[in-house]
Design an enzyme around this catalytic site. Structure first.
Site, PDB file in Angstrom:
ATOM      1  N   ASP A  31      76.551 -25.376  19.216  1.00 52.95           N
ATOM      2  CA  ASP A  31      77.255 -23.942  18.534  1.00 52.95           C
ATOM      3  C   ASP A  31      78.321 -23.150  19.484  1.00 52.95           C
ATOM      4  O   ASP A  31      77.915 -22.057  19.702  1.00 52.95           O
ATOM      5  CB  ASP A  31      76.093 -23.021  18.183  1.00 52.95           C
ATOM      6  CG  ASP A  31      75.307 -23.839  17.141  1.00 52.95           C
ATOM      7  OD1 ASP A  31      75.834 -24.669  16.280  1.00 52.95           O
ATOM      8  OD2 ASP A  31      73.967 -23.455  16.884  1.00 52.95           O
ATOM      9  N   GLU A 197      76.413 -24.409   6.365  1.00 58.34           N
ATOM     10  CA  GLU A 197      76.223 -23.493   7.270  1.00 58.34           C
ATOM     11  C   GLU A 197      77.356 -23.059   8.285  1.00 58.34           C
ATOM     12  O   GLU A 197      78.348 -23.833   7.997  1.00 58.34           O
ATOM     13  CB  GLU A 197      74.902 -23.615   7.965  1.00 58.34           C
ATOM     14  CG  GLU A 197      74.935 -24.714   8.974  1.00 58.34           C
ATOM     15  CD  GLU A 197      73.710 -25.340   9.694  1.00 58.34           C
ATOM     16  OE1 GLU A 197      72.422 -24.440   9.367  1.00 58.34           O
ATOM     17  OE2 GLU A 197      73.519 -26.360  10.225  1.00 58.34           O
TER      18      GLU A 197
END
Length: 318
Positions: A31, A197
């Site tokens: 991420d 997401e």
């Protein structure tokens, strides 16, 4: 869980998926969030784990040097996971560097989006501002993680969400520190497990592009999903920052729409966790994490590179 980061320069027309460029130094991340410091154009990269791990480099290709934990004492948010911290988003707001982070535990809806700020991004300079007011529990239709701030000419919006009812947006105050009003849904896949997401919104020309990750992100070394069900990057666009997002076929992003930007190819597997920033010399850059299958499928074995994407058609094409 750590994955390799890659970035993509939006430039000349390219057909097919180009292989990621190179990365040197500390390249294993999950991420990623990338920003350049205004004063000297140095790159800073933030990532999940180690209470938000971060590194810096003189070039987007590296060599990346690990700095350490952004918040070594964890977050002041009183939730399980406040010493872990997920999915950072790095932005420059009114001359101050903001890094938004998620507090949660894997699969839990008891989540919140927090904020840390720094004037320089140097080690030890970060102040934890606690919760932005965006939070979730089992009573909510969303999960308050994976925050991404959009600055729309001085008006701020937070995009966030993971599974449940997927991606939401909420207006923020003028300092981009607290939520200003109620949230609303901007992307939803009604099929399957609603595996959407990691939203990231970026304005290019007259359109707002909503990039997001779809599919199974992790655990590939023990149980890989059916082919095509692994992580990939999709996009919808709108002429408004607050809704009306559709894919290339015109399908609403709130009804399963989404055009694939990047997916598994060659030895690149499961790209996602993406973000976009405007590089001082390269222009708009897309970055993400992925698994390099020549190294292995474990979450901790994942590199950094670049490809080119073209916006001339009105859609990002790799």
């Amino acid at each position: 869980m750590y994955k390799i980061v890659s970035w993509v320069l939006f430039a000349a027309l390219a057909k097919g998926y180009a292989n990621p460029g190179t990365c040197s130094g500390a390249c294993n991340v999950h991420d990623p969030a990338v920003v350049q410091r205004a004063s000297d154009k140095r790159y800073f990269r933030f990532s999940t784990g180690n209470k938000i791990s971060y590194a810096s480099a003189s070039s987007i290709n590296g060599p990346w040097t690990t700095i350490g934990s952004m918040l070594p004492d964890g977050s002041s948010i009183d939730l399980v996971g406040n010493t872990d911290l997920w999915a950072p988003d790095a932005q420059l707001v009114n001359g101050l560097y903001h890094v938004y982070y998620s507090v949660s535990s894997f699969g839990s809806q008891n989540s919140a989006i927090g904020l840390a700020t720094s004037a320089t991004m140097e080690s030890g300079s970060w102040t934890d501002r606690g919760s932005t007011g965006i939070a979730s529990s089992s009573s909510k239709s969303y999960n308050a993680i994976d925050g991404n701030l959009l600055n729309d000419d001085g008006t701020y919006y937070m995009n966030f969400g993971s599974f449940w009812h997927d991606i939401y947006q909420a207006p923020m105050n003028s300092a981009a520190t607290k939520v200003a009003s109620s949230s609303y849904n901007i992307a939803y896949d009604p099929s399957g497990t609603h595996a959407v997401e990691g939203a990231y919104m970026y304005k290019y020309g007259s359109y707002y592009y909503l990039f997001y990750s779809a599919g199974t992100c992790c655990g590939y070394d023990t149980s890989r999903p059916a082919s095509g069900q692994e992580y990939k990057i999709k996009v919808c666009r709108s002429s408004s920052a607050t809704g009306g997002f559709v894919d290339k076929a015109g399908t609403a992003c709130t009804n399963g729409g989404g055009t694939v930007v990047l997916e598994s190819h060659g030895n690149v597997y499961g790209p996602g966790g993406q973000g976009v920033f405007t590089d001082s010399s390269l222009g708009p850059v897309l970055y993400y994490h992925y698994v390099d299958t020549t190294i292995g499928y474990a979450d901790g074995q994942k590199l950094f590179g670049w490809n080119q994407i073209d916006f001339s058609s009105g859609w990002p094409v790799v």
